[in-house]
Design a protein around this motif. Structure first.
Motif, PDB file in Angstrom:
ATOM      1  N   HIS A  81      68.905  62.250  65.792  1.00 40.82           N
ATOM      2  CA  HIS A  81      70.073  62.843  66.431  1.00 40.82           C
ATOM      3  C   HIS A  81      70.490  64.099  65.665  1.00 40.82           C
ATOM      4  O   HIS A  81      70.278  64.211  64.457  1.00 40.82           O
ATOM      5  CB  HIS A  81      71.235  61.849  66.455  1.00 40.82           C
ATOM      6  N   ASP A 108      73.374  65.054  64.748  1.00 40.80           N
ATOM      7  CA  ASP A 108      74.429  64.841  63.753  1.00 40.80           C
ATOM      8  C   ASP A 108      74.094  63.697  62.799  1.00 40.80           C
ATOM      9  O   ASP A 108      74.984  63.089  62.200  1.00 40.80           O
ATOM     10  CB  ASP A 108      75.773  64.584  64.435  1.00 40.80           C
ATOM     11  N   GLU A 109      72.814  63.403  62.623  1.00 40.67           N
ATOM     12  CA  GLU A 109      72.403  62.297  61.770  1.00 40.67           C
ATOM     13  C   GLU A 109      72.592  62.628  60.295  1.00 40.67           C
ATOM     14  O   GLU A 109      72.326  63.745  59.849  1.00 40.67           O
ATOM     15  CB  GLU A 109      70.942  61.942  62.050  1.00 40.67           C
ATOM     16  N   ASP A 132      70.338  53.671  66.165  1.00 40.85           N
ATOM     17  CA  ASP A 132      71.703  53.877  65.683  1.00 40.85           C
ATOM     18  C   ASP A 132      71.903  53.600  64.197  1.00 40.85           C
ATOM     19  O   ASP A 132      72.869  54.083  63.613  1.00 40.85           O
ATOM     20  CB  ASP A 132      72.679  52.992  66.469  1.00 40.85           C
ATOM     21  N   ARG A 147      73.508  55.835  61.525  1.00 44.37           N
ATOM     22  CA  ARG A 147      72.876  57.150  61.407  1.00 44.37           C
ATOM     23  C   ARG A 147      73.863  58.282  61.662  1.00 44.37           C
ATOM     24  O   ARG A 147      73.736  59.367  61.090  1.00 44.37           O
ATOM     25  CB  ARG A 147      71.731  57.271  62.419  1.00 44.37           C
ATOM     26  N   THR A 148      74.839  58.038  62.548  1.00 45.78           N
ATOM     27  CA  THR A 148      75.771  59.082  62.965  1.00 45.78           C
ATOM     28  C   THR A 148      77.197  58.546  62.959  1.00 45.78           C
ATOM     29  O   THR A 148      77.422  57.323  63.024  1.00 45.78           O
ATOM     30  CB  THR A 148      75.448  59.564  64.390  1.00 45.78           C
ATOM     31  N   SER A 165      78.265  55.901  65.604  1.00 47.73           N
ATOM     32  CA  SER A 165      77.796  54.516  65.563  1.00 47.73           C
ATOM     33  C   SER A 165      78.670  53.598  64.715  1.00 47.73           C
ATOM     34  O   SER A 165      78.437  52.395  64.673  1.00 47.73           O
ATOM     35  CB  SER A 165      76.355  54.470  65.040  1.00 47.73           C
TER      36      SER A 165
END
Length: 304
Positions: A7, A9-10, A42, A58-59, A62
């Motif tokens: 992603h 924005d990870e 996620d 991860r972001t 989540s």
């Protein structure tokens, strides 16, 4: 990082980050062996010693999923016939990792596969038993709102807003033997059906193989309740096409699903797989392969 970012924005997550968090908050655990055990779309997962699992979003988007699990899993677990995650620690944000995180009890097992499941028909019946028990569990005041209103518990017709471009994006990415036109036709036919009249229920939301654990040849646990929601049960049944035909048929028979429910579930399975191929084509090849296999199984199953 443990893998390429999935992603935009990870956050970067590796063993050093996790070790630092453990040192800060649970120093009594810092001598336990820490090892990566993969993750999903996620979360990133690390095993801690023999008995614990660390789960890090991860972001930022989540984080709410972990909060849902901490709130609801202890209340749902007594009603369920299989093991589910047991939260044991809530991690706080720090400079090295600015989000909440969680630690759970480790659950032995491996994802369902030919070498971990001895009887696929029994597996399908056991999965149906879990879904039925979850759907019968009292809502305890929960409503389809906020974090408990995930899209898969809503109307199939809402997928029309975003699925059209996904079919076009997926066509050049799949094998020639995957008849995307036929899949799109089945999805559109299901859109014309009336919405489910079933009462709203608890939904796991994502009963794919990566969220199940088999042990001693049988289904043993259901994990990752990040998609937990309240809603119509149609999309819950979509995951059965991830498993061999005997499991699929046993699941259908155990729940005695009517044809409109089955057709809406198939349309959900198509929508999720097609969108997964389009979104993760360059970042998560294992998940894309899973989506392709699901579509192949749907086509092989046909209209029976």
């Amino acid at each position: 990082m443990t893998r390429n970012a999935l992603h935009d924005d990870e956050l970067p997550i590796d063993g050093d980050v996790v070790a630092s968090l453990i040192h800060r908050e649970r120093p009594e655990w810092e001598d336990l062996r820490l090892s990566p055990v993969g993750g999903g779309t996620d979360n990133v997962l690390f095993r801690l010693g023999d008995a614990l699992l660390v789960r890090l979003p991860r972001t930022p988007g989540s984080v709410a999923s972990l909060r849902k699990e901490r709130t609801w899993l202890p209340r749902l677990a007594p009603s369920l016939p299989l093991r589910v995650p047991e939260p044991v620690h809530t991690g706080s944000p720090h400079d090295e990792y600015p989000l909440e995180w969680s630690v759970y009890r480790w659950i032995e097992g491996a994802p369902p596969a030919p070498d971990t499941v001895s009887d696929w028909a029994r597996f399908g019946a056991d999965l149906a038993g879990f879904a039925s028990a979850l759907h019968r569990t009292d809502l305890m005041g929960a409503e389809r709102a906020d974090e408990l209103s995930w899209y898969r518990g809503g109307s199939l017709r809402e997928t029309e807003q975003w699925m059209g471009p996904n079919f076009d994006d997926a066509r050049p990415l799949v094998d020639a033997d995957l008849d995307v036109d036929r899949l799109e036709r089945w999805w559109r036919d299901a859109l014309a059906l009336p919405d489910s009249s079933a009462a709203q229920v608890w939904l796991h939301g994502d009963l794919r193989p990566g969220n199940l654990l088999a042990h001693s040849g049988r289904l043993h646990a259901v994990i990752d309740f990040g998609a937990l929601s309240v809603g119509a049960p149609d999309a819950e049944h979509a995951a059965v096409w991830d498993y061999p035909l005997p499991a699929c048929l046993a699941y259908w028979d155990a729940l005695d699903l009517d044809e409109p429910t089955w057709l809406r579930a198939r349309a959900w399975a198509i929508a999720v797989a097609i969108s997964g191929i389009a979104y993760y084509c360059n970042t998560y090849p294992e998940f894309v392969a899973e989506c392709r296999a699901r579509l192949g199984a749907i086509l092989a199953f046909g209209d029976r």
